[in-house]
Scaffold this motif. Sequence first.
Motif, PDB file in Angstrom:
ATOM      1  N   GLY A 174      -1.500 -32.644 -12.016  1.00 58.41           N
ATOM      2  CA  GLY A 174      -0.245 -32.501 -11.094  1.00 58.41           C
ATOM      3  C   GLY A 174      -0.400 -30.674 -11.577  1.00 58.41           C
ATOM      4  O   GLY A 174      -0.357 -30.234 -12.517  1.00 58.41           O
ATOM      5  N   ASN A 175       0.688 -30.572 -11.245  1.00 58.36           N
ATOM      6  CA  ASN A 175       0.801 -28.682 -10.789  1.00 58.36           C
ATOM      7  C   ASN A 175       1.402 -28.198 -11.996  1.00 58.36           C
ATOM      8  O   ASN A 175       1.977 -27.207 -12.340  1.00 58.36           O
ATOM      9  CB  ASN A 175       1.167 -28.135  -9.732  1.00 58.36           C
ATOM     10  CG  ASN A 175       0.415 -28.662  -7.914  1.00 58.36           C
ATOM     11  OD1 ASN A 175      -0.440 -28.447  -8.329  1.00 58.36           O
ATOM     12  ND2 ASN A 175       0.516 -28.070  -7.299  1.00 58.36           N
ATOM     13  N   ASP A 176       2.374 -29.559 -12.942  1.00 58.71           N
ATOM     14  CA  ASP A 176       3.575 -28.968 -13.600  1.00 58.71           C
ATOM     15  C   ASP A 176       2.126 -29.176 -14.748  1.00 58.71           C
ATOM     16  O   ASP A 176       2.943 -29.300 -16.260  1.00 58.71           O
ATOM     17  CB  ASP A 176       4.449 -30.238 -13.559  1.00 58.71           C
ATOM     18  CG  ASP A 176       4.436 -31.072 -13.292  1.00 58.71           C
ATOM     19  OD1 ASP A 176       3.201 -31.863 -13.234  1.00 58.71           O
ATOM     20  OD2 ASP A 176       5.149 -32.331 -13.988  1.00 58.71           O
ATOM     21  N   SER A 177       1.384 -29.325 -14.972  1.00 58.97           N
ATOM     22  CA  SER A 177       0.410 -29.714 -16.257  1.00 58.97           C
ATOM     23  C   SER A 177       0.119 -27.954 -16.754  1.00 58.97           C
ATOM     24  O   SER A 177       0.080 -27.124 -15.884  1.00 58.97           O
ATOM     25  CB  SER A 177      -0.641 -30.302 -15.515  1.00 58.97           C
ATOM     26  OG  SER A 177      -1.237 -29.655 -14.577  1.00 58.97           O
ATOM     27  N   TYR A 217      -2.618 -26.277 -15.369  1.00 55.36           N
ATOM     28  CA  TYR A 217      -2.990 -25.460 -14.460  1.00 55.36           C
ATOM     29  C   TYR A 217      -1.831 -24.566 -14.784  1.00 55.36           C
ATOM     30  O   TYR A 217      -2.246 -23.665 -13.518  1.00 55.36           O
ATOM     31  CB  TYR A 217      -2.045 -26.747 -13.058  1.00 55.36           C
ATOM     32  CG  TYR A 217      -2.478 -26.256 -12.211  1.00 55.36           C
ATOM     33  CD1 TYR A 217      -3.112 -26.503 -11.177  1.00 55.36           C
ATOM     34  CD2 TYR A 217      -0.802 -26.415 -11.440  1.00 55.36           C
ATOM     35  CE1 TYR A 217      -2.975 -25.688  -9.537  1.00 55.36           C
ATOM     36  CE2 TYR A 217      -0.804 -25.532 -10.546  1.00 55.36           C
ATOM     37  CZ  TYR A 217      -1.735 -25.470  -9.527  1.00 55.36           C
ATOM     38  OH  TYR A 217      -1.746 -24.953  -8.145  1.00 55.36           O
ATOM     39  N   GLN A 218      -0.997 -25.082 -14.732  1.00 55.97           N
ATOM     40  CA  GLN A 218       0.174 -23.438 -15.184  1.00 55.97           C
ATOM     41  C   GLN A 218      -0.917 -22.312 -16.049  1.00 55.97           C
ATOM     42  O   GLN A 218      -0.569 -20.953 -15.536  1.00 55.97           O
ATOM     43  CB  GLN A 218       1.100 -23.803 -16.104  1.00 55.97           C
ATOM     44  CG  GLN A 218       1.824 -25.117 -15.356  1.00 55.97           C
ATOM     45  CD  GLN A 218       2.633 -24.471 -14.117  1.00 55.97           C
ATOM     46  OE1 GLN A 218       2.891 -23.176 -14.061  1.00 55.97           O
ATOM     47  NE2 GLN A 218       2.785 -24.747 -13.018  1.00 55.97           N
ATOM     48  N   ALA A 219      -1.492 -22.897 -17.006  1.00 57.87           N
ATOM     49  CA  ALA A 219      -2.083 -21.405 -17.783  1.00 57.87           C
ATOM     50  C   ALA A 219      -3.655 -21.462 -16.897  1.00 57.87           C
ATOM     51  O   ALA A 219      -3.412 -19.431 -16.631  1.00 57.87           O
ATOM     52  CB  ALA A 219      -2.717 -22.184 -19.278  1.00 57.87           C
ATOM     53  N   LEU A 220      -4.207 -21.850 -16.418  1.00 62.58           N
ATOM     54  CA  LEU A 220      -5.626 -21.159 -15.776  1.00 62.58           C
ATOM     55  C   LEU A 220      -5.378 -20.882 -14.079  1.00 62.58           C
ATOM     56  O   LEU A 220      -6.711 -20.161 -13.994  1.00 62.58           O
ATOM     57  CB  LEU A 220      -6.312 -22.701 -15.876  1.00 62.58           C
ATOM     58  CG  LEU A 220      -7.621 -22.733 -17.362  1.00 62.58           C
ATOM     59  CD1 LEU A 220      -8.293 -24.120 -16.768  1.00 62.58           C
ATOM     60  CD2 LEU A 220      -8.023 -22.112 -17.999  1.00 62.58           C
TER      61      LEU A 220
END
Length: 486
Positions: free
Chosen positions: A332-335, A338-341
């Motif tokens: 998910g987009n909250d992972s 995903y947030q870091a990369l």
Amino acid sequence: MQFIPNLFHPTKRRLIPLVFGAAVLAASCSQKTTAPTASTTEGAEAVDTTEVATAAPTYQVPVDYYKLDNGLKVVLSPDKTAPVVTVAVYYNIGFRIEPKDRTGFAHLFEHMMFQGSENLGKMEFIQLVQKNGGILNGSTRFDYTNYFEIVPAHKLETMLWAEADRMKGLNITQENLTNQQGVVKNEVKVNVLNQPYGGFPWLDMPQYANKNWYNAHNFYGDLKDLDAANLEDVQSFFKTFYSPNNASLVIVGDFEPEQAKQWVQQYFGQIPSSTLPAPVDLTEPRQEKEQRFTKDDKLANKPALAFAYHMPERNTPEYYAMGLLDQILLQGNDSRLYQALVQEKGYTGSVTGGINAYLGNMFNYNGPMLWMGNLVYDKDVSADSILTVLDQEVARLQQEGISQEQLDLAMVKVRSSLYDQLSELYGFGKADLLASFALFDDNPARINELEAEFRKVTPEVIQRTIKEYLRPTNRTILVINPQAQI
């Protein structure tokens, strides 16, 4: 291209290529949702996935499990929501344990199951389902080969008769074998050899990360091995593995259990069992050093990277902890990845993966497995930059720990994904779990224990899991080197 949902890929409700599928037909059935019946309660309380994860589970899947005298495992799960039934037959043979000089044979044989049986000629099985307004498919995975039909409820007896007919015996001819060898070789060319990132990472990574041949070979099949298959191979494979004592039969949907039991006994009860070979040793050695590989891709125009970590043993506390860590790090987009990369660094537009990614879900396998992630990125970004972010996020989890509140949020995501799975594709998602748990655990009722097992995971178990399974020395890295001329 043929498609099937990627079942229980947390937070993702998308379609992926069914690279091991034999037939997909247009559906005229209306979609079902699941509801408790019979062994639980007549009413189904709506699932609120926004509620706190500590709330007690309220949903129970009806499970009536028994075995025929010939060893066939039978699971009945009534659901009166819509006049539709799903019939699924799972055989306990996947590409993981196919013969060493016959790579791709399990998949090839899956195709043979649609070439005719005693009472149904070539393509007649498919036509039987299609003309009755249903859909069907088959696929080959690590530890099973499955076949299913979804039809109007009044056609249940017909589907049971048809599945039993091909379990009793196939029309194994040289013409059919030669034809399907060509079909499978063409699939390999289309899905792997002649497209960018073909086989990346779902086919590539197990071959790089694992050491045991059974877990590490090209399970789609080398072209020379596919050509080498002969009629004797096919006949022996069918007689050995496609027997009732190596299979589970699941019926989900609108049916009367007692009537279904009579039909199951009538059509499957007289099929003889077989002598099964001793189980293959699938164990993998503990990985003590990080592995890095580069693969040239003549059709790719951007680099790609995949990472994989060996999973804990199935059904252990650490196994469930990895399911929660997958949600925290990757889904998910909250992972965090995903947030870091994506959001912070802008290295890529997406990062995907999971446990048993692209070939199933974290429940429907029965051997060593990988937690895997992958991304395509710009040429001005180095692979080491991406790995630095991955290491930082894992280190942050270990140093800062995970609070109970963060675990609860991960549990909400797991629970939502699980309920999506149970209602997916007219009840097939439910049938998939029931069949897998019958085959691998002799306990399809385990479907109702999953939430409780995830809830047992504590922050301490999470820390223990990170330390042992997310260490760099347990990791394999595969980088795609693009060679396409732009």
